[in-house]
Each structure stands twice: as structure tokens, then as C-alpha cells.
Write a protein that holds these residues in place. Structure first.
Motif, PDB file in Angstrom:
ATOM      1  N   ASP A  43     -55.987 -10.428  28.665  1.00 54.56           N
ATOM      2  CA  ASP A  43     -55.563 -10.143  30.053  1.00 54.56           C
ATOM      3  C   ASP A  43     -54.187  -9.463  30.073  1.00 54.56           C
ATOM      4  O   ASP A  43     -53.449  -9.549  31.045  1.00 54.56           O
ATOM      5  N   GLY A  44     -53.863  -8.761  28.998  1.00 51.81           N
ATOM      6  CA  GLY A  44     -52.551  -8.114  28.924  1.00 51.81           C
ATOM      7  C   GLY A  44     -51.575  -8.963  28.137  1.00 51.81           C
ATOM      8  O   GLY A  44     -51.892 -10.091  27.713  1.00 51.81           O
ATOM      9  N   ALA A  45     -50.390  -8.449  27.946  1.00 51.86           N
ATOM     10  CA  ALA A  45     -49.356  -9.118  27.149  1.00 51.86           C
ATOM     11  C   ALA A  45     -48.183  -9.473  28.074  1.00 51.86           C
ATOM     12  O   ALA A  45     -48.103 -10.591  28.581  1.00 51.86           O
ATOM     13  N   PHE A  46     -47.322  -8.501  28.347  1.00 53.15           N
ATOM     14  CA  PHE A  46     -46.170  -8.770  29.226  1.00 53.15           C
ATOM     15  C   PHE A  46     -46.610  -9.021  30.670  1.00 53.15           C
ATOM     16  O   PHE A  46     -45.840  -9.556  31.456  1.00 53.15           O
ATOM     17  N   THR A  47     -47.836  -8.593  31.029  1.00 54.36           N
ATOM     18  CA  THR A  47     -48.307  -8.789  32.406  1.00 54.36           C
ATOM     19  C   THR A  47     -49.497  -9.744  32.477  1.00 54.36           C
ATOM     20  O   THR A  47     -50.201  -9.770  33.482  1.00 54.36           O
ATOM     21  N   PRO A  58     -48.268 -17.507  31.500  1.00 57.71           N
ATOM     22  CA  PRO A  58     -46.886 -17.404  31.005  1.00 57.71           C
ATOM     23  C   PRO A  58     -46.775 -17.634  29.502  1.00 57.71           C
ATOM     24  O   PRO A  58     -45.873 -17.085  28.850  1.00 57.71           O
ATOM     25  N   GLY A  59     -47.699 -18.433  28.935  1.00 60.15           N
ATOM     26  CA  GLY A  59     -47.686 -18.648  27.491  1.00 60.15           C
ATOM     27  C   GLY A  59     -47.952 -17.340  26.752  1.00 60.15           C
ATOM     28  O   GLY A  59     -47.340 -17.054  25.713  1.00 60.15           O
ATOM     29  N   VAL A  60     -48.863 -16.553  27.274  1.00 58.61           N
ATOM     30  CA  VAL A  60     -49.177 -15.254  26.656  1.00 58.61           C
ATOM     31  C   VAL A  60     -47.992 -14.306  26.819  1.00 58.61           C
ATOM     32  O   VAL A  60     -47.615 -13.590  25.886  1.00 58.61           O
ATOM     33  N   ARG A  61     -47.366 -14.342  27.977  1.00 58.01           N
ATOM     34  CA  ARG A  61     -46.217 -13.441  28.197  1.00 58.01           C
ATOM     35  C   ARG A  61     -45.082 -13.780  27.219  1.00 58.01           C
ATOM     36  O   ARG A  61     -44.448 -12.895  26.637  1.00 58.01           O
ATOM     37  N   ALA A  62     -44.855 -15.060  27.020  1.00 59.50           N
ATOM     38  CA  ALA A  62     -43.797 -15.476  26.095  1.00 59.50           C
ATOM     39  C   ALA A  62     -44.168 -15.100  24.655  1.00 59.50           C
ATOM     40  O   ALA A  62     -43.338 -14.612  23.881  1.00 59.50           O
ATOM     41  N   HIS A  63     -45.433 -15.308  24.311  1.00 54.88           N
ATOM     42  CA  HIS A  63     -45.884 -14.985  22.961  1.00 54.88           C
ATOM     43  C   HIS A  63     -45.756 -13.478  22.693  1.00 54.88           C
ATOM     44  O   HIS A  63     -45.379 -13.059  21.589  1.00 54.88           O
ATOM     45  N   ALA A  64     -46.036 -12.680  23.719  1.00 57.88           N
ATOM     46  CA  ALA A  64     -45.920 -11.209  23.570  1.00 57.88           C
ATOM     47  C   ALA A  64     -44.477 -10.826  23.265  1.00 57.88           C
ATOM     48  O   ALA A  64     -44.218  -9.939  22.448  1.00 57.88           O
ATOM     49  N   ALA A  98     -47.009  -7.970  38.375  1.00 57.23           N
ATOM     50  CA  ALA A  98     -47.176  -7.286  37.087  1.00 57.23           C
ATOM     51  C   ALA A  98     -45.967  -6.407  36.795  1.00 57.23           C
ATOM     52  O   ALA A  98     -45.428  -6.414  35.675  1.00 57.23           O
ATOM     53  N   ILE A  99     -45.529  -5.660  37.785  1.00 61.45           N
ATOM     54  CA  ILE A  99     -44.382  -4.771  37.562  1.00 61.45           C
ATOM     55  C   ILE A  99     -43.128  -5.605  37.285  1.00 61.45           C
ATOM     56  O   ILE A  99     -42.322  -5.271  36.415  1.00 61.45           O
ATOM     57  N   ARG A 100     -42.982  -6.704  38.005  1.00 61.55           N
ATOM     58  CA  ARG A 100     -41.815  -7.571  37.792  1.00 61.55           C
ATOM     59  C   ARG A 100     -41.843  -8.176  36.393  1.00 61.55           C
ATOM     60  O   ARG A 100     -40.827  -8.205  35.696  1.00 61.55           O
ATOM     61  N   TRP A 101     -43.024  -8.650  35.956  1.00 58.88           N
ATOM     62  CA  TRP A 101     -43.122  -9.245  34.608  1.00 58.88           C
ATOM     63  C   TRP A 101     -42.837  -8.203  33.532  1.00 58.88           C
ATOM     64  O   TRP A 101     -42.195  -8.490  32.520  1.00 58.88           O
TER      65      TRP A 101
END
Ligand code: GCO
Ligand code: MN
Ligand code: MN
Length: 389
Positions: A103-107, A111-117, A156-159
Motif C-alpha cells: 500500500d505504498g511506503a512513505f504514504t 504507520p508501521g510501514v511508513r516508519a519501516h520505509a 498522502a502528500i503530508r506523509w
């Protein structure tokens, strides 16, 4: 064959490990070529006159390799680079192959995926810096949606902004002298990707904490997939001082990303691009993000890579011929000739100039009646490209 168009390292041509190393896998079929090791790719590229090789972390280091294995592979790669005199001007992170990034990395909504990215990217930046990379590319990969209710585009843009701000601050804390280059793509592998064009990226960059550190990496195919003219996107990036890197390939109109050999589909579009790059003063890497047809064996991959570089050199020569072509230059001078009667009206704003302009009587019939000679001009350029001028 050696001739005036034979590529040499000073021409700044680079390829990704993933480009000449592409084994021909596609969504419908299995690999058709053997996988080349990174040192073998270095040897291949050095042998045909390339300047450098770029990589995703995972092109070099298997995802689950232990620390000792990673170190051994990295040392072998460094040795091959040194032995063959090849550089690594750009590095990037694979934030799209691992299922965790579905489902994307930074977006990602998670939140666990965003942090891992972020963690993956920090580690990949460390690798890139170790290998001498000066530019770090961010291609969104899976930063997008199919179902538009699934993700708020403002989130998404903010993340994405939060991630880039975090990483630019971290790089500065580490003392890394690295430039970030954002690569837009309208779709594929997601239905719609966020920040889908180079123009969108340029607007977004202005909202970042360390915007001076961040530019763009436009790709021929990606703008064409959106039905846009690539050279215009590159010109806007150059004008903004943001052309940090470029992905050269070719693409036949809006469809899946074809990654064709440079100049193999739209030769005239490639000419306009080369002419722009050669004349604007761009002196960054000329990176080919393309791959050989799936029909090719190892010899065909070599033909593909040499072809990308030769076509660029030939088109650079055509651009020089165009500068020296008296008839073409004559028409261009005529098209651009100054009109002494109106030039004083066109300077920077002053109240006097505005008043004079407001009062000026234009002969619009005469202006409209002027033939622009673009048919003749374009035909001359076509004949130049076809080799008879
Ligand atoms: C694509 C992209 C990628 C990126 C690469 C570097 O369409 O797959 O063009 O090839 O350029 O991931 O970031
Ligand atoms: Mn692409
Ligand atoms: Mn690319």
C-alpha cells in the motif's frame, strides 16, 4: 566499431544495475535471460564506455542477507568498480518489491510501514554514500491508490513531505553532501500515483524544509505516459534550478511504461531533448532507465546499451549541425526578429511603460497576416535528422 559516436566515460552515461541486469521478466512471463552479478554488469558497462552504474539497495544486497554477506557483496562490488574505473553517481531505495510496501511506503496508511520505509531508506542512503553517490533518487513506486476512498490525498502528500523532511534533516546531521531527486510517474504499478508529473513534484518541493537539497529526476516514459511533452517538463525543471538527474528511455504514447532503448520510438522527441540538454548547460549524469527487448540474449543487451549511448551522441551531433545550418538559423533569426516599434513596450513594468502600452495602436491585421515559416523550418529539421543536410 569505433567512430565519432563511440561512447566514452567523459560523456557521463550511466545505467542502473536493474536496466542492463533486467532478465526480461514481465507480468505475463518468466525471465528469459540469466541474472548477471553486479561485478559482471560493471565489467559490461566499463567495456562499452559508460561512466557509471546506479542501483537500488536490493539490486546489490538481497533483502534478507546477514551483515557478513552484505559486507562481502559490497566489497566485491567496490573492487569491480575500482578495477574498471566505474562510478556510482546515483543510488535509490527499492520501496516497491517487498510485500510490506503493497500500500505504498512513505504514504502507506499503516504507520508501521511508513516508519519501516524511513529505516530502509536511511540504510540504503548509507550504502549509497559509501559507494560515492552524489544524488539520491526517490521514485514513489507504490505511493498511490486504486480505490480513492482508501486514502486521503492530503494525508498522502503530508506523509510524503514528513518523510522527505525527516530524511533531509537526517542527512545533514550525518554530514552527507547528498542531493535528493524526486521522480514522478502518473500510474503503474498503482492505478494512480501521488504527485504524478514533474511539474507536480516541482510545486511540492517548494513546501519542503530543505528545498535547496531537493530537485527532480524526470523520466521520458513517465511524462509521455501522461500524454505530456518531456522536453517541456525538463525545461521547467532546468529553469527552476531543479534538474538534478534524468532518466532517459523511450515510450510510444500513453500506455504501460515501456522503458525502450533511448530514441528507438520517437526520434524527433529525443532530438529535441538532446538539443535542450546539450545547449542549456546540464552537466549531470545521463542515465538510461531502460531495458532491452525481452527477445534479446546477452549480446542483445549489449547492443541495447550501446544503442542508447550512440543515439544520444548522434543526436548531439545533429544539434551541432542544426546550430551550423545557415538556412535553419536564418529562419530562426527571422522568426525571432525584434520589432523596434514595440520592443520598448515589452520591458519590465514601469508606470510609464504601462501607460504607453495602454495607448499603443496595434495593427492586428498585419500581425495576424504574418506567416511563421514553421512548415519550412520543421521540414528542414526533419531532413537534417534524416541525414540529407
Ligand atoms: C519505474 C521507474 C524506476 C525508477 C527507479 C529508480 O518506472 O520503474 O522508472 O525504474 O527510476 O526505481 O528510482
Ligand atoms: Mn520508469
Ligand atoms: Mn525511472
Amino acid at each position: 566499431m569505433q567512430d565519432a559516436y563511440t561512447p566514452r566515460p567523459e560523456h557521463r552515461f550511466t545505467f542502473g544495475l536493474w536496466t542492463v541486469g533486467n532478465p526480461g521478466r514481465d507480468p505475463f512471463g518468466d525471465p528469459v535471460r540469466a541474472t548477471l552479478t553486479a561485478p559482471a554488469i560493471v565489467e559490461l558497462l566499463a567495456g562499452i564506455g559508460a561512466h557509471g552504474v546506479n542501483l537500488h539497495d536490493e539490486d546489490l544486497l538481497p533483502r534478507d542477507a546477514d551483515a557478513a554477506t552484505r559486507e562481502r557483496i559490497t566489497v566485491d562490488f567496490e573492487k569491480a568498480l575500482a578495477d574498471h574505473g566505474l562510478r556510482v553517481p546515483m543510488a535509490t531505495t527499492n520501496l516497491f518489491s517487498d510485500p510490506v510496501f503493497k500500500d505504498g511506503a512513505f504514504t502507506s496508511n499503516d504507520p508501521g510501514v511508513r516508519a519501516h520505509a524511513l529505516q530502509r531508506t536511511m540504510r540504503a542512503i548509507e550504502l549509497g554514500v559509501r559507494l560515492g553517490a552524489e544524488t539520491y533518487v526517490f521514485w514513489g513506486g507504490r505511493e498511490g491508490v486504486e480505490s480513492h476512498v482508501s486514502k486521503d490525498p492530503l494525508d498522502a502528500i503530508r506523509w510524503f513531505r514528513d518523510a522527505l523532511n525527516f530524511l533531509t534533516h537526517w542527512c545533514k546531521d550525518q554530514g552527507y553532501d547528498l542531493k535528493f531527486a524526486l521522480e514522478a510517474k502518473p500510474n503503474e504499478p498503482r492505478g494512480d500515483l501521488f504527485l504524478p508529473t514533474t511539474g507536480a513534484m516541482l510545486g511540492f518541493i517548494e513546501t519542503l524544509d530543505h528545498k535547496e537539497m531537493v530537485g527532480v529526476n524526470p523520466e521520458v516514459a513517465h511524462e509521455r505516459m501522461a500524454g505530456l511533452d518531456f522536453t517541456h517538463a525538463v525545461a521547467q525543471a532546468w529553469d527552476a534550478g531543479k534538474l538534478f538527474h534524468i532518466d532517459l528511455n523511450d515510450q510510444a504514447g500513453p500506455r504501460y511504461d515501456q522503458d525502450l532503448r533511448f530514441g528507438s520510438s520517437d526520434i524527433k522527441g529525443a532530438f529535441h531533448l538532446v538539443r535542450f540538454l546539450e545547449e542549456c548547460g546540464y552537466d549531470g549524469p545521463l542515465h538510461f532507465d531502460a531495458h532491452a527487448y525481452r527477445t534479446e540474449d546477452a549480446a542483445g543487451v549489449r547492443d541495447f546499451a550501446i544503442g542508447c549511448m550512440r543515439t544520444y551522441r548522434i543526436l548531439a551531433d545533429k544539434a551541432a549541425r542544426m546550430r551550423a545550418d545557415a538556412e535553419i538559423q536564418g529562419i530562426l533569426a527571422e522568426i525571432r526578429r525584434d520589432d523596434p516599434a514595440v520592443m520598448p513596450l515589452l520591458g519590465a513594468y514601469t508606470a510609464e511603460r504601462a501607460a504607453a502600452l495602454r495607448a499603443h495602436a496595434f495593427d492586428t491585421e498585419a500581425l495576424a497576416a504574418r506567416g511563421m515559416r514553421y512548415e519550412r523550418l520543421d521540414q528542414l529539421v526533419t531532413e537534417l535528422l534524416l541525414g540529407i543536410r
